[in-house]
Design an enzyme around this catalytic site. Structure first.
Site, PDB file in Angstrom:
ATOM      1  CD  GLU A 127      -5.730  -0.751   3.352  1.00 53.95           C
ATOM      2  OE1 GLU A 127      -6.114  -0.618   2.235  1.00 53.95           O
ATOM      3  OE2 GLU A 127      -5.054  -1.492   3.969  1.00 53.95           O
ATOM      4  CB  SER A 160      -9.049  -2.328   4.562  1.00 51.17           C
ATOM      5  OG  SER A 160      -9.825  -2.495   3.603  1.00 51.17           O
ATOM      6  NE  ARG A 191      -3.528  -2.539   0.247  1.00 47.27           N
ATOM      7  CZ  ARG A 191      -3.211  -3.893  -0.249  1.00 47.27           C
ATOM      8  NH1 ARG A 191      -2.105  -3.519  -1.073  1.00 47.27           N
ATOM      9  NH2 ARG A 191      -3.720  -4.413   0.204  1.00 47.27           N
TER      10      ARG A 191
END
Length: 310
Positions: A303, A233, A184
């Site tokens: 995130e 998320s 990520r």
């Protein structure tokens, strides 16, 4: 171009770009809450929706780094703080939202194209390997910047290269290797805007590809609070662990702060139950991090991107 600075408009920061040169839509003090999935947050000093690549290059070239720049896709994985976003927010609209299949199973798509459009375009042409994009809410620009992933695959698995406009207006093509992908995260320069990307697929059967996309869509529907004001998320999965399991074990399922709540359906999702402020949402996330650390010793990493003035 040597031009006088634009005056402050409705309290927004002075914009060092001649308004007569702008062909796209430029809005001062633009509300962002309606553009993000949480439906909360403040205004952007300026919101620019360029007419095309040339328009965006000219705009950023004139801006010349004098104000911060942030790209905004679908706003699906973002908290815009209540104080709003300083500088300029760039939103790529219809001119940047196309996808087409080239030779050798390469899919070329604009930075504003959605994951559903890209994966569906690939499916219709019998190109496999991009099905997982069906499971990521967002646009290509965000996928490329954050190495978006789902269902066992990531953008780093398929990206060939991308076209990027740097904060000075320069257009460059960056191969995937130059982005130095990790989980990520990418090395894409701050303030750079991804205008297009090329993804490498493989030969496949359209029916089988469609079936896999349907499976992904059904899995998301069954496990995630999709029909709520959510942000996707919330936390990255720690190495070898699942964030949702850690959140659940810490007793945070259904936990509330103001109008924000940890989803009871999937505990790595937070939702706006109706009147949450961004401070509620971010504060709830921080409280979850505190409880998880106290319970398991694991420090969860965000995130969701959090932007703007506190």
């Amino acid at each position: 171009m040597n031009a006088a600075l634009n005056p402050e408009i409705d309290g927004a920061a002075v914009l060092p770009v001649p308004l007569e040169d702008v062909r796209g839509k430029l809005t001062a003090n633009a509300p962002l809450a309606k553009l993000v999935w949480f439906k909360a947050g403040g205004n952007a000093d300026w919101l620019f929706e360029p007419a095309d690549i040339a328009d965006l290059r000219l705009f950023l070239g004139e801006l010349a780094g004098k104000l911060p720049v942030m790209a905004l896709g679908l706003g699906s994985n973002m908290i815009v703080r209540d104080g709003g976003v300083a500088g300029v927010v760039i939103r790529l609209g219809k001119p940047f939202s196309k996808a087409e299949v080239l030779e050798d199973h390469v899919v070329s798509c604009g930075g504003g194209a959605s994951g559903i459009l890209v994966s569906s375009t690939a499916r219709d042409a019998g190109v496999a390997g991009l099905e997982f994009l069906r499971g990521i809410p967002g646009t290509v620009g965000g996928f490329v910047r954050m190495n978006g992933g789902a269902y066992g695959r990531e953008v780093s698995d398929i990206l060939i290269d991308c076209d990027v406009i740097l904060p000075n207006g320069e257009l460059v093509t960056m191969p995937a290797a130059d982005l130095h992908y990790s989980y990520r995260h990418s090395a894409l320069p701050e303030g750079a805007v991804v205008t297009s990307a090329r993804f490498q697929g493989t030969a496949g059967d359209s029916v089988e590809i469609g079936a896999e996309m349907d499976r992904i869509a059904e899995a998301r529907e069954n496990s995630q609070p999709l029909r709520t004001k959510t942000g996707g998320s919330t936390f990255k999965n720690p190495e070898g662990q699942k964030a949702w399991q850690l959140v659940d074990a810490a007793g945070c399922r259904g936990l509330m702060m103001g109008g924000a709540q940890v989803s009871e359906k999937h505990t790595n999702f937070m939702i706006n139950t109706g009147d949450a402020t961004s401070a509620d949402i971010e504060g709830l996330g921080e409280e979850v991090r505190r409880r998880v650390l106290a319970h398991s010793g694991v420090e969860l990493e965000w995130e969701i991107q959090r932007v703007g003035r506190t």
